[in-house]
Scaffold this motif. Structure first.
Motif, PDB file in Angstrom:
ATOM      1  N   GLY A  12     -10.167  -6.325   1.121  1.00 61.54           N
ATOM      2  CA  GLY A  12      -9.199  -5.281   0.791  1.00 61.54           C
ATOM      3  C   GLY A  12      -9.206  -4.191   1.852  1.00 61.54           C
ATOM      4  N   ALA A  13      -9.631  -4.580   3.062  1.00 60.04           N
ATOM      5  CA  ALA A  13      -9.755  -3.604   4.153  1.00 60.04           C
ATOM      6  C   ALA A  13      -8.385  -3.089   4.602  1.00 60.04           C
ATOM      7  CB  ALA A  13     -10.501  -4.222   5.330  1.00 60.04           C
ATOM      8  N   GLY A  15      -6.181  -2.118   2.584  1.00 52.42           N
ATOM      9  CA  GLY A  15      -5.791  -1.102   1.613  1.00 52.42           C
ATOM     10  C   GLY A  15      -6.290   0.277   2.030  1.00 52.42           C
ATOM     11  N   ARG A  37      -5.035  -9.084   3.156  1.00 58.15           N
ATOM     12  CA  ARG A  37      -3.952 -10.076   3.110  1.00 58.15           C
ATOM     13  C   ARG A  37      -3.027  -9.962   4.320  1.00 58.15           C
ATOM     14  NH1 ARG A  37      -0.252 -10.016  -2.137  1.00 58.15           N
ATOM     15  NH2 ARG A  37      -0.351  -7.824  -1.552  1.00 58.15           N
ATOM     16  N   VAL A 108      -5.989 -11.448  -8.955  1.00 54.95           N
ATOM     17  CA  VAL A 108      -6.400 -10.590  -7.831  1.00 54.95           C
ATOM     18  C   VAL A 108      -7.532  -9.641  -8.254  1.00 54.95           C
ATOM     19  CG1 VAL A 108      -5.642  -8.816  -6.189  1.00 54.95           C
ATOM     20  CG2 VAL A 108      -4.113 -10.718  -6.762  1.00 54.95           C
ATOM     21  N   LEU A 133     -14.750  -2.475  -6.753  1.00 56.01           N
ATOM     22  CA  LEU A 133     -13.901  -1.393  -7.235  1.00 56.01           C
ATOM     23  C   LEU A 133     -13.199  -1.835  -8.508  1.00 56.01           C
ATOM     24  CD1 LEU A 133     -14.437  -0.334  -4.297  1.00 56.01           C
ATOM     25  CD2 LEU A 133     -12.301   0.901  -4.588  1.00 56.01           C
TER      26      LEU A 133
HETATM   27  N1  LIG Z   1      -5.874   4.343  -6.012  1.00 56.78           N
HETATM   28  C1  LIG Z   1      -6.342   4.580  -7.225  1.00 56.78           C
HETATM   29  O1  LIG Z   1      -5.963   5.540  -7.909  1.00 56.78           O
HETATM   30  C2  LIG Z   1      -7.396   3.669  -7.797  1.00 56.78           C
HETATM   31  C3  LIG Z   1      -8.085   4.094  -8.940  1.00 56.78           C
HETATM   32  C4  LIG Z   1      -9.030   3.247  -9.499  1.00 56.78           C
HETATM   33  C5  LIG Z   1      -9.288   2.023  -8.924  1.00 56.78           C
HETATM   34  N2  LIG Z   1      -8.612   1.636  -7.823  1.00 56.78           N
HETATM   35  C6  LIG Z   1      -8.888   0.310  -7.267  1.00 56.78           C
HETATM   36  O2  LIG Z   1      -9.301   0.438  -5.928  1.00 56.78           O
HETATM   37  C7  LIG Z   1      -8.921  -0.731  -5.196  1.00 56.78           C
HETATM   38  C8  LIG Z   1      -8.181  -0.308  -3.935  1.00 56.78           C
HETATM   39  O3  LIG Z   1      -7.004   0.361  -4.293  1.00 56.78           O
HETATM   40  P1  LIG Z   1      -6.132   1.212  -3.260  1.00 56.78           P
HETATM   41  O4  LIG Z   1      -5.720   2.421  -3.990  1.00 56.78           O
HETATM   42  O5  LIG Z   1      -6.820   1.305  -1.945  1.00 56.78           O
HETATM   43  O6  LIG Z   1      -4.845   0.280  -3.156  1.00 56.78           O
HETATM   44  P2  LIG Z   1      -4.093  -0.339  -1.884  1.00 56.78           P
HETATM   45  O7  LIG Z   1      -4.050   0.623  -0.760  1.00 56.78           O
HETATM   46  O8  LIG Z   1      -2.802  -0.871  -2.400  1.00 56.78           O
HETATM   47  O9  LIG Z   1      -5.034  -1.558  -1.479  1.00 56.78           O
HETATM   48  C9  LIG Z   1      -4.999  -2.757  -2.196  1.00 56.78           C
HETATM   49  C10 LIG Z   1      -5.664  -3.833  -1.378  1.00 56.78           C
HETATM   50  O10 LIG Z   1      -5.618  -5.049  -2.144  1.00 56.78           O
HETATM   51  C11 LIG Z   1      -5.133  -6.077  -1.285  1.00 56.78           C
HETATM   52  N3  LIG Z   1      -4.458  -7.118  -2.037  1.00 56.78           N
HETATM   53  C12 LIG Z   1      -3.536  -7.007  -3.001  1.00 56.78           C
HETATM   54  N4  LIG Z   1      -3.136  -8.229  -3.405  1.00 56.78           N
HETATM   55  C13 LIG Z   1      -3.837  -9.121  -2.666  1.00 56.78           C
HETATM   56  C14 LIG Z   1      -3.900 -10.530  -2.603  1.00 56.78           C
HETATM   57  N5  LIG Z   1      -3.143 -11.320  -3.382  1.00 56.78           N
HETATM   58  N6  LIG Z   1      -4.748 -11.088  -1.725  1.00 56.78           N
HETATM   59  C15 LIG Z   1      -5.523 -10.347  -0.904  1.00 56.78           C
HETATM   60  N7  LIG Z   1      -5.517  -9.001  -0.917  1.00 56.78           N
HETATM   61  C16 LIG Z   1      -4.681  -8.411  -1.788  1.00 56.78           C
HETATM   62  C17 LIG Z   1      -4.165  -5.385  -0.352  1.00 56.78           C
HETATM   63  O11 LIG Z   1      -3.960  -6.215   0.744  1.00 56.78           O
HETATM   64  P3  LIG Z   1      -2.624  -6.103   1.654  1.00 56.78           P
HETATM   65  O12 LIG Z   1      -2.314  -4.634   1.801  1.00 56.78           O
HETATM   66  O13 LIG Z   1      -3.080  -6.715   2.945  1.00 56.78           O
HETATM   67  O14 LIG Z   1      -1.557  -6.855   0.960  1.00 56.78           O
HETATM   68  C18 LIG Z   1      -4.968  -4.132  -0.053  1.00 56.78           C
HETATM   69  O15 LIG Z   1      -5.940  -4.406   0.916  1.00 56.78           O
HETATM   70  C19 LIG Z   1      -8.090  -1.576  -6.167  1.00 56.78           C
HETATM   71  O16 LIG Z   1      -8.916  -2.543  -6.761  1.00 56.78           O
HETATM   72  C20 LIG Z   1      -7.654  -0.574  -7.214  1.00 56.78           C
HETATM   73  O17 LIG Z   1      -7.391  -1.184  -8.463  1.00 56.78           O
HETATM   74  C21 LIG Z   1      -7.676   2.434  -7.236  1.00 56.78           C
END
Ligand SMILES: NC(=O)c1ccc[n+]([C@@H]2O[C@H](COP(=O)([O-])OP(=O)(O)OC[C@H]3O[C@@H](n4cnc5c(N)ncnc54)[C@H](OP(=O)(O)O)[C@@H]3O)[C@@H](O)[C@H]2O)c1
Length: 233
Positions: A12-13, A15, A37, A108, A133
């Motif tokens: 998830g790098a 992200g 991805r 996922v 996470l």
């Molecule tokens: N932001 C928040 O408020 C929050 C709060 C609590 C928990 N979290 C958790 O923290 C984690 C990171 O979230 P973030 O806010 O950094 O979101 P983000 O910027 O959207 O990052 C999501 C990551 O997941 C990857 N991903 C999604 N679908 C995928 C798939 N089918 N195969 C491989 N990779 C996939 C994306 O890859 P690509 O970009 O390359 O597609 C990206 O690297 C998540 O698990 C989220 O549920 C976030």
């Protein structure tokens, strides 16, 4: 665990949180392999971090996840930590949820992290760390987010058993349950529009707390809403 010199696979790098974790781990002296991805964004980050190895994979492809672990282990000569920061979200009433969206959420957010951890466990050094996470909704399931909450609660429950079963190996299993952070994740939802969300928590504070939790061998990063603070347990 000691982060300086640690061999870490970050998933998830591509992200926002995964990228920030990768940057902070690299700044703390970890040796990284990255996966995500989107190959273009992945390679750009890898180049930015000095040309670290990076392998794109879709999280729903279990064979590809295993290959990522093999590549990371070969490139780094072993593995000390796995950080899983991939994830997707969807919104809407539970009664109206689309089956295909629900399947992707579980694939996922729940099944892929489990597969990746299982693939990495034989390679992880004793005293190392698994960082997952999940989310605050694992403990506090939220309206309009039933399926997302369920994926994170399931991952969290799984992590708690894994931690107990691995006690003999001194592996840290750090379950990170962040509150809302403004990363744009909600704008990338698979379905629906977000309900009113609280103000986003400070992103770097979260990343710093995760690294602190890895160093100290903690089991959970949680959020205390009364104090408005992250808590390490
Ligand atoms: N932001 C928040 O408020 C929050 C709060 C609590 C928990 N979290 C958790 O923290 C984690 C990171 O979230 P973030 O806010 O950094 O979101 P983000 O910027 O959207 O990052 C999501 C990551 O997941 C990857 N991903 C999604 N679908 C995928 C798939 N089918 N195969 C491989 N990779 C996939 C994306 O890859 P690509 O970009 O390359 O597609 C990206 O690297 C998540 O698990 C989220 O549920 C976030």
């Amino acid at each position: 665990m000691e982060i300086q010199g640690a061999r870490v696979l970050v998933s998830g790098a591509t992200g926002v949180l995964g990228g920030a974790l990768a940057r902070s781990l690299a700044a703390a002296g970890a040796r990284l392999v990255l996966t995500g991805r989107d190959d273009a964004r992945l390679q750009a980050l890898a180049a930015d971090l000095g040309g670290v190895p990076a392998v794109a994979a879709d999280a729903v492809d279990v064979t590809a996840l295993r290959a990522v672990v093999d590549t990371a282990t070969a490139a780094l000569g072993g593995l000390d930590a796995l950080v899983v920061a991939s994830g997707v979200v969807a919104f809407g009433p539970a009664a109206d949820a689309d089956d295909a969206v629900t399947e992707e959420l579980f694939a996922v957010n729940t099944l892929a992290p489990m597969s990746l951890v299982r693939a990495a466990l034989p390679q992880l050094s004793d005293g190392g760390a698994v960082v997952l996470l999940s989310a605050i909704v694992a403990d506090a399931p939220t309206l309009q987010m039933a399926e997302y909450s369920a994926t994170k609660a399931a991952l969290s429950a799984w992590a708690s058993v894994l931690r107990r079963e691995l006690r003999g190996r001194s592996l840290t299993v750090l379950d990170v349950k962040p509150p809302h952070v403004d990363t744009g994740l909600v704008d990338r939802a698979l379905a629906g529009s977000p309900p009113r969300l609280p103000e986003g928590h400070d992103q770097q504070a979260l990343v710093d707390t995760i690294l602190e939790g890895m160093r100290a061998g903690k089991r959970e990063v949680a959020y205390d809403p009364k104090a408005g603070e992250l808590v390490l347990r």
